[in-house]
Structure formats: C-alpha cells, structure tokens
Design an enzyme around this catalytic site. Structure first.
Site, PDB file in Angstrom:
ATOM      1  N   GLY A   9     -11.726  -1.180   5.370  1.00  0.00           N
ATOM      2  CA  GLY A   9     -10.423  -1.023   6.013  1.00  0.00           C
ATOM      3  C   GLY A   9      -9.613  -2.295   5.839  1.00  0.00           C
ATOM      4  O   GLY A   9     -10.004  -3.189   5.095  1.00  0.00           O
ATOM      5  N   ALA A  10      -8.501  -2.359   6.550  1.00  0.00           N
ATOM      6  CA  ALA A  10      -7.646  -3.532   6.408  1.00  0.00           C
ATOM      7  C   ALA A  10      -8.288  -4.750   7.049  1.00  0.00           C
ATOM      8  O   ALA A  10      -8.232  -5.840   6.513  1.00  0.00           O
ATOM      9  CB  ALA A  10      -6.291  -3.267   7.035  1.00  0.00           C
ATOM     10  N   GLU A  11      -8.925  -4.557   8.213  1.00  0.00           N
ATOM     11  CA  GLU A  11      -9.452  -5.746   8.877  1.00  0.00           C
ATOM     12  C   GLU A  11     -10.964  -5.738   9.013  1.00  0.00           C
ATOM     13  O   GLU A  11     -11.547  -6.759   9.344  1.00  0.00           O
ATOM     14  CB  GLU A  11      -8.781  -5.949  10.239  1.00  0.00           C
ATOM     15  CG  GLU A  11      -9.094  -4.900  11.267  1.00  0.00           C
ATOM     16  CD  GLU A  11      -8.666  -5.341  12.667  1.00  0.00           C
ATOM     17  OE1 GLU A  11      -8.607  -4.476  13.545  1.00  0.00           O
ATOM     18  OE2 GLU A  11      -8.401  -6.541  12.875  1.00  0.00           O
ATOM     19  N   ALA A  12     -11.583  -4.591   8.795  1.00  0.00           N
ATOM     20  CA  ALA A  12     -13.028  -4.531   8.996  1.00  0.00           C
ATOM     21  C   ALA A  12     -13.698  -3.768   7.873  1.00  0.00           C
ATOM     22  O   ALA A  12     -13.069  -2.968   7.183  1.00  0.00           O
ATOM     23  CB  ALA A  12     -13.333  -3.865  10.331  1.00  0.00           C
ATOM     24  N   ILE A  48     -16.796  -1.119   7.199  1.00  0.00           N
ATOM     25  CA  ILE A  48     -17.593  -0.150   7.946  1.00  0.00           C
ATOM     26  C   ILE A  48     -18.852   0.160   7.128  1.00  0.00           C
ATOM     27  O   ILE A  48     -18.760   0.549   5.959  1.00  0.00           O
ATOM     28  CB  ILE A  48     -16.812   1.172   8.165  1.00  0.00           C
ATOM     29  CG1 ILE A  48     -15.384   0.898   8.653  1.00  0.00           C
ATOM     30  CG2 ILE A  48     -17.562   2.085   9.114  1.00  0.00           C
ATOM     31  CD1 ILE A  48     -15.257   0.397  10.041  1.00  0.00           C
ATOM     32  N   ASP A  61      -2.910   1.792  17.826  1.00  0.00           N
ATOM     33  CA  ASP A  61      -2.887   2.056  16.380  1.00  0.00           C
ATOM     34  C   ASP A  61      -3.252   3.518  16.105  1.00  0.00           C
ATOM     35  O   ASP A  61      -4.134   3.795  15.293  1.00  0.00           O
ATOM     36  CB  ASP A  61      -3.858   1.104  15.665  1.00  0.00           C
ATOM     37  CG  ASP A  61      -3.662   1.096  14.148  1.00  0.00           C
ATOM     38  OD1 ASP A  61      -2.611   1.576  13.678  1.00  0.00           O
ATOM     39  OD2 ASP A  61      -4.563   0.626  13.443  1.00  0.00           O
TER      40      ASP A  61
END
Lengths: 207, 327
Positions: A8-11, A13, A122
């Site tokens: 993802g954008a920040e994490a 998975i 979000d």
C-alpha cells in the site's frame, strides 16, 4: 513464513499464520523520503491509533479484523485474515440492485463507527471488504475518536470523492447516505455537513 | 500546426509558441509581476499584464522568428486563477484571434501543467503532483477525465511558503529563499502533519511554524517547514499512485522547482518501482508554452472556443474538462 500480498502507500501487508490461524501483518514501512524524526513518530502513532480504533469499532458492531498482536517498535499489527473482495475491485461490475445492497451495508457500517464516536479518516473503496455477507472496514490508520458532526461529514465526504474519482455509477454515494441516515439520529445534520464541505472545496461551481 | 498560447492566471504573463513536430517549443517568454510589498494584488497584477503582454508577445514571435500570420491557433489560460488577470489575458487572446481570424482555444491551466510534462518528459500516464502558489492538487487520468485525487483543503503550498517568508522578511516568491535557508537547518521542530486521506492542509502548519519564530533559528524553521509540508505532499502522491495503480509520477508547478521536494518524490517513486519525471524549471512555473501545447492538442481533436463563449472561469475545475484528446 510471510508472503507479501500488497504494498500500500504507507504499509506492506503480509499473509502469514499466527498460532495456527491465518493472519495478515500490516507493517508500516520506513519512508526513506521522510525525515527519520517525522517518520518514526508518525509510524508509531498511526499503528497505535489504528489498533485502538479497530478494536473499538469491533466492539461497536462494525465488522473489522480481530487484532492478535501489536508491535509498536516495528509499527506492525497482526490481525485476522478477512477472505473477501475489495469493494473497489468488484462494485463496478455488479448489477444495480447488488451495488445498492453493498452501498447500504457501507452506510450502515459508517453509521456503526460514528455511533462509537469513531471517524475512519480514509473511507475509500480500497478499504472496504465484502466477506461472508458482512462489510469489513480496514485501515484505520488515519482515523480518530470524534463525535463532531464536522468530522463525520468529512469522513463521508471522502467516500463521496472516492466514488466520484474512481467509480462509474452516479448514485453510489446517495445510496450510502440513505442507509446512513436511516441508522443514526443525526443523519440529516451530517448530510448537510457533507454538502457544506463539498461547497467549501476549491473551484466549486456555485449555482 | 503552429499554436501560440498566452498564460496569465496569476503573477506571470507568458507567451509560448509550439508546433506538432520537434522541436516542439519554438518560443517561451515570460514576465512576472512581483508585488512591492505584501502578496499579489489581483488588480495590480492585471495592470502589470496589460502593460507587458504586447511586448511579451512580440518577443515570443521574434524568438520563434515568425509573424503573427504564421500562427494557426491561439490558446489562452481560461482558468482557474485571479479574475482580473484572466480577463486581461483573455482580452489579448481574443483580440489576436479576431485580428488574425484564427481559432481560439480556452485551456484549463492545471491540465496544461500536466500536458506539457507529458510532452516534454517520458511520462505517458502519470500521477501529477501539481504544486504552485494557488494550487496544490494530485491529478491522474481516469475514465476520460483528469481527476483530482487529492488537494489542499485550505491554501496552496506556495502560498504557505510565501506567507511564511513574508512574515520573516523574505522577498516574493519566498520558496527559493526558504530552500536555501533550509539547507543549513539541522534541528527538526515538531509541526502538525495534517493529511486527511489524500488531502492536505497547510494553514495550521503555517501558524504553528510562525509561532516558533522566537525560539528557533531561521534555518531550523525553514528546514522543519519544508520537511513537514513536502513529506505530506509526497505521502498523498504515493497514496494516489497506490490507489490508481499507475507507475509514473510527474511534477508540475513552481514549487516543484524545489530540489528537496524533487528528491523526496523521486525517492518515493524509486521505492515503489515507479518512474518519476520533472520538466525543466521554465516549464514547471507558469508559462505560455504549456498553454500553447494543450491548445494545440485540443484543437487537433476538433475543439475550439468561439469568442462569444470565451468568458474566463475563475473556478475552472480540473475534472470538468472532457479530455477527448486522450483515449
């Protein structure tokens, strides 16, 4: 064994197992572009906040993954693996009654969060998963505790923008709002807020 | 086809001349209004534009070694922007179109930033981070339109930097001075970090940064302001890249001339396996060439703006334009 399933954008998975259960591990990765001072604080804060909100939302009856473990120093949350389909990937291909049913579940889910004084922060269609007939809300990384009508309005306005930016059917959001209004006493007030917030946007055509 | 475009949404009046074939840009001349004190006064800026637009036009024609008769299409910045500036430049464009009997094309300024980047870099289907004084948007093409995935909820990033600089005695525009000072900053002062989904807000950071002016050195303040604001911008751009699944990032707008922001965005893109592109400074800032190129694209696909429908649009939204020139 960890298997990266999504960046993802920040994490990142990962799928893995935890005490024999299928889990996902959400790990907020270091951002090399960001000053370490900012990065460390943000990742830690967001991880902690997300874990708190995920469990609070669940207690309030909105479907979220069960949390098994939180590791703040690694900015990682280990949680239940929710098998299902992201709304982003499936909604455009569905027929209209089915789209309407999904939007109703989204509206009820948001209502559940807001009744718990949680704003998600979000709500995009990437963060909604249909599983076993329930609408799961994931990624509470930008969420917070708030009962302000303004924040509730912003929460729903984000979803409105997400629908407008990435999906074709023009009525998706109004179906969400109908279900939301039916589920909370402050529905009309938040609907007005959503309209206000949209008006406040830059370069809005005013009739 | 040769197209002349006139830009004039804010402080810069610019005239560009472009053609279909290489070299695309034949001329790109600008003249910027700088306020004596304070911020941009729309009326003063418009007066400035009215005073210089003919000279700028003449210089552009000289640079391209052309007569006004050689031009096939006239483009102009229709909006968004400051009303008086837009009206001045639109008047110039209309006069030119009527005089030369050539078609007129009204162009959305934000889209022009994206189109010139696509033409002059190798970006084909990028997410654009468009950062200027008045505008801060994350834009990408989807379903026939340039959609705004994220934007500022209050002031533009350039406006934030300018106001900060003005309070601390820096000349307009303050971005370059802040960038130089920030290089000597060492100590990070915590500032708010308001990212809401893919949207950002800057007025709170501005207030917080100014409140620390007594306790911190100017370099540290500039450093902290840049690091915070640019990290937010890079973060929302990354979110849009992840959300749209695109593999290119493009920079546009005057603030994108900042090396620290360029580095942050390039580093974010590299970490995701995406490519990042940044046009030269002359095409990042407001310029006539981008208006000319976008007008050329639009005209090639059958779009013109009749003079009687060429009224300016101060609130012209990026996603209002049906982008028929892209499939």
């Amino acid at each position: 064994m960890e298997e990266l399933i999504q960046r993802g954008a920040e994490a990142e998975i990962y799928r893995s197992t935890w005490k024999g259960r299928p889990v996902v591990i959400k790990r907020r990765t270091e951002k090399s572009y960001r000053l370490p001072d900012i990065d460390r604080i943000l990742r830690r804060q967001r991880t902690r906040q997300e874990a708190l909100l995920l469990s609070a939302a669940r207690r309030g009856g909105t479907a979220t993954p069960i949390i098994y473990d939180v590791d703040l120093s690694a900015a990682a949350i280990t949680m239940e693996y929710v098998a299902g389909r992201r709304v982003k990937d499936c909604i455009d291909a569905l027929d209209e009654p089915e789209q309407q049913r999904i939007c109703q579940k989204i509206g009820e889910g948001v209502a559940g969060l807001h009744r718990q004084d949680i704003v998600h922060g979000d709500i995009t269609t990437s963060n909604l998963i249909m599983s076993r007939g329930r609408m799961y809300f994931i990624d509470f990384g930008l969420g917070e505790k708030s009962s302000a009508m303004e924040d509730r309005g912003v929460d729903l306005h984000l979803l409105m923008e997400a629908f407008a930016a990435a999906h074709r059917h023009p009525d998706l959001f109004s179906w969400v709002m109908e279900a939301y209004e039916a589920a909370v006493p402050w529905g009309r007030e938040v609907r007005r807020k959503v309209a206000d917030i949209a008006e406040r946007g830059r370069y809005v055509v005013r009739e | 086809m040769i197209c002349l475009g006139i830009e004039g949404t804010a402080h810069t009046v610019g005239v560009g001349i472009v053609q279909d074939s290489a070299p695309v840009i034949l001329a790109n001349v600008s003249c910027m209004y700088a306020p004596v004190s304070g911020g941009i006064h729309p009326r003063d800026a418009a007066n400035h534009h009215a005073g210089v637009v003919v000279d700028v036009l003449r210089q552009a024609l000289d640079e391209a070694q052309m007569d006004v008769e050689d031009i096939d299409v006239i483009g102009f910045s229709m909006g968004p922007g400051l009303g008086p500036c837009l009206r001045t430049v639109a008047t110039a464009a209309r006069s030119l179109a009527l005089y030369t009997r050539k078609p007129l094309v009204g162009v959305n300024h934000c889209i022009a930033h994206l189109e010139i980047g696509r033409k002059m870099t190798e970006a084909r289907d990028p997410v654009l981070l468009y950062v200027s004084g008045g505008n801060t948007q994350v834009i990408a093409f989807l379903n026939g339109r340039y959609r705004v995935f994220g934007e500022t909820l209050d002031i533009g990033i350039g406006n934030c930097l300018d106001k900060f600089g003005r309070e601390l005695g820096m000349p307009f525009p303050a971005g370059p001075a802040i960038e130089r000072k920030a290089r000597n900053g060492r100590c990070y002062l915590p500032l708010p970090y308001p990212v809401k989904g893919m949207d950002v807000a800057f007025s709170g950071i501005l207030t917080a940064a100014l409140a620390k002016r007594e306790e911190a050195s100017l370099p540290d303040l500039c450093f902290s302001l840049q690091e915070t604001c640019f990290a937010m911008l890079t973060e929302v751009t990354e979110r849009a890249v992840a959300h749209t699944g695109k593999s290119e990032v493009l920079l546009g707008g005057g603030v994108a001339a900042n090396r620290r922001l360029q580095d942050m965005v390039a580093s974010m893109a590299a970490a995701r396996g995406a490519a990042s592109f940044c046009p030269p400074r002359s095409l990042l800032v407001d310029n006539g060439a981008m208006i000319a190129w976008t007008a050329l694209l639009m005209h090639r696909h059958g779009l013109t703006t009749p003079v009687e429908e060429s009224h300016i649009r101060q609130n012209f939204r990026t996603d209002e334009v049906a982008v028929t020139w892209r499939s």
